[in-house]
Design an enzyme around this catalytic site. Structure first.
Site, PDB file in Angstrom:
ATOM      1  N   GLU A  10       0.885  -1.179   0.000  1.00  0.00           N
ATOM      2  CA  GLU A  10       0.000   0.000   0.000  1.00  0.00           C
ATOM      3  C   GLU A  10       0.912   1.215   0.000  1.00  0.00           C
ATOM      4  OE1 GLU A  10      -2.979  -0.405  -0.573  1.00  0.00           O
ATOM      5  OE2 GLU A  10      -3.466  -2.419   0.097  1.00  0.00           O
ATOM      6  N   CYS A  26      -2.246   8.949   2.952  1.00  0.00           N
ATOM      7  CA  CYS A  26      -1.953   8.367   1.638  1.00  0.00           C
ATOM      8  C   CYS A  26      -3.086   8.569   0.643  1.00  0.00           C
ATOM      9  CB  CYS A  26      -1.624   6.879   1.778  1.00  0.00           C
ATOM     10  SG  CYS A  26      -2.941   5.899   2.542  1.00  0.00           S
TER      11      CYS A  26
END
Length: 452
Positions: free
Chosen positions: A212, A246
């Site tokens: 990720e 993010c």
């Protein structure tokens, strides 16, 4: 043999003992984890405040509740998800029964970052525990106080038998992947740069992994939009954790027809939501990198900063197209570059040809506009008329694509991610057919072609 190699061996022995195959045992561990998180709530809040100046409200909403909801989801569904799943028969195996067993990999490495150190440590860990894996946690060095809480919880519940936690300064990356041993599964959240190192190490040993890694998530605003609502949603999503998220809106692509009205409303919402108590930028290097994007020629709003505390207030800048300095890497901070467009058909192909982002945000009340954006731009996840909230629904998969990540998790998707879907075919010994054995006579082949 290195220290980490010994830990891997000990965890593998514990895994092979079979105790983790018990669903009841896994439920007990999840309940103990939940109790520990409740008991240590104030300690978690205080640690996050000390490490990154995160307020209790942000800590509760963006970290604590997401972990607790994930725990509740796992406890509710683990028995169902753990059952073998029968599959339909085919004529080729009419006397057999096929089913799928989701089986744990074994020893998992979970690397978590500093920006959401509680959420991004414990949500993957819940996936590992509920599926019957062991776990080695590798924690960021930038959140020392939070790491103390994590290590305290892990040592109290799991006694370091099958979950152990290390900090980066305790174990260098070159020691994390020993030459004489291997993990059975790796889960990494962090930067693209380190993600590439992790993937190379995993490929060396043919170890399955999930990455990720984030990216530049575009936020596209159509002229046919509720300006107040869109400005509120973008302000909340962008400046949560000072933009160190993010899936934060990385840059704004705005129809020039509503530029003045939208910017005025966005500034209004920033003033309503954010005061002086912003989470700090994690290091001086990141602080200086972020401030290098801002100058007197591109500043629209904000720009105030306190170098002594690594604090930058919400800032809007005008980007000079996609070649602008601010458009070359993920911002990961409280600065929002803005690009305007006249025709969406001219700008969508440019966005589509850039690296695929972790998230895409579309603001419009025109379904054709939304569909055009969805069909042109690929991304890990999407919010329409909202930002970041898709991460709060554990019924949705969370993950990137290509540059922004590999694989996904949350809820049932975590169960699938931390297990191998093992195909099993059990055949009856009471009935058999000569039809499927050689020699393949013409008569037999004629019959087979009719059957299959």
């Amino acid at each position: 043999m290195s220290e980490i190699s010994l830990v891997i061996n000990n965890q593998r022995k514990y895994f092979q003992s079979g105790i983790l195959r018990s669903v009841d045992f896994r439920k007990k561990q999840l309940k103990l984890l939940k109790q520990a998180l409740v008991k240590n709530y104030q300690g978690i809040v205080s640690a996050l405040k000390a490490d990154i100046n995160k307020s209790e409200e942000e800590a509760y909403i963006s970290e604590y509740t997401i972990v607790m909801n994930e725990l509740d989801c796992a406890l509710k569904h683990i028995s169902k998800w753990s059952k073998e799943r029968k599959v339909p028969k085919t004529l080729m195996n009419i006397f057999s029964q096929g089913y799928v067993r989701h089986e744990p990999y074994g020893v998992c490495l979970i690397c978590s970052p500093w920006n959401y150190p509680i959420q991004l440590c414990f949500v993957p860990l819940i996936g590992a525990i509920m599926t019957g894996n062991t776990a080695i946690l590798y924690l960021s060095p930038f959140v020392a106080e939070t790491n103390k809480i994590i290590k305290k919880i892990v040592s109290q519940i799991f006694n370091n038998k099958y979950v152990a936690a290390y900090e980066v300064w305790e174990l260098a990356y070159e020691d994390l992947f020993p030459q004489d041993n291997k993990y059975d599964f790796v889960f990494f959240t962090g930067s693209n740069r380190v993600g590439r190192i992790i993937s190379e190490q995993c490929n060396r040993t043919s170890t399955p992994f999930v990455l990720e890694t984030g990216g530049k998530s575009p936020t596209i605003v159509d002229a046919k939009v509720n300006i107040i609502n869109a400005a509120k949603k973008i302000a909340r999503g962008k400046w949560l954790n000072s933009g160190q998220t993010c899936i934060a809106p990385d840059y704004l692509v705005l129809d020039e027809k509503i530029y003045d009205k939208f910017i005025a409303e966005l500034i209004k919402q920033i003033k309503n939501m954010y005061g002086d108590n912003m989470p700090k930028i994690i290091t001086k290097v990141h602080f200086e990198r972020l401030m290098s994007y801002v100058n007197e020629n591109n500043l629209i709003y904000g720009g105030q900063n306190e170098p002594a505390s690594n604090t930058i207030h919400p800032t809007l800048i005008r980007a000079n197209g996609f070649e602008d300095k601010s458009m070359q890497e993920e911002i990961f901070g409280p600065i929002l570059p803005i690009i305007t467009y006249k025709k969406i058909d001219e700008i969508l192909p440019i966005i589509a040809n850039r690296p695929k982002p972790l998230a895409l945000y579309i603001f419009s009340n025109d379904n054709k506009f939304v569909d055009k954006c969805l069909n042109t731009i690929n991304s890990g996840g999407v919010c329409i008329n909202d930002t970041i909230m898709h991460i709060t629904n554990h019924h949705l998969p969370f993950g990137g694509i290509e540059e922004s990540g590999v694989g996904n998790y949350h809820g049932k998707y975590s169960y699938h991610t931390f297990t191998h879907a093992r195909a099993v075919l059990k055949t009856s010994t009471k009935v058999d057919s000569k039809l499927f054995y050689p020699p393949w006579t013409k008569k037999k082949m004629k019959l087979l072609k009719k059957v299959i």
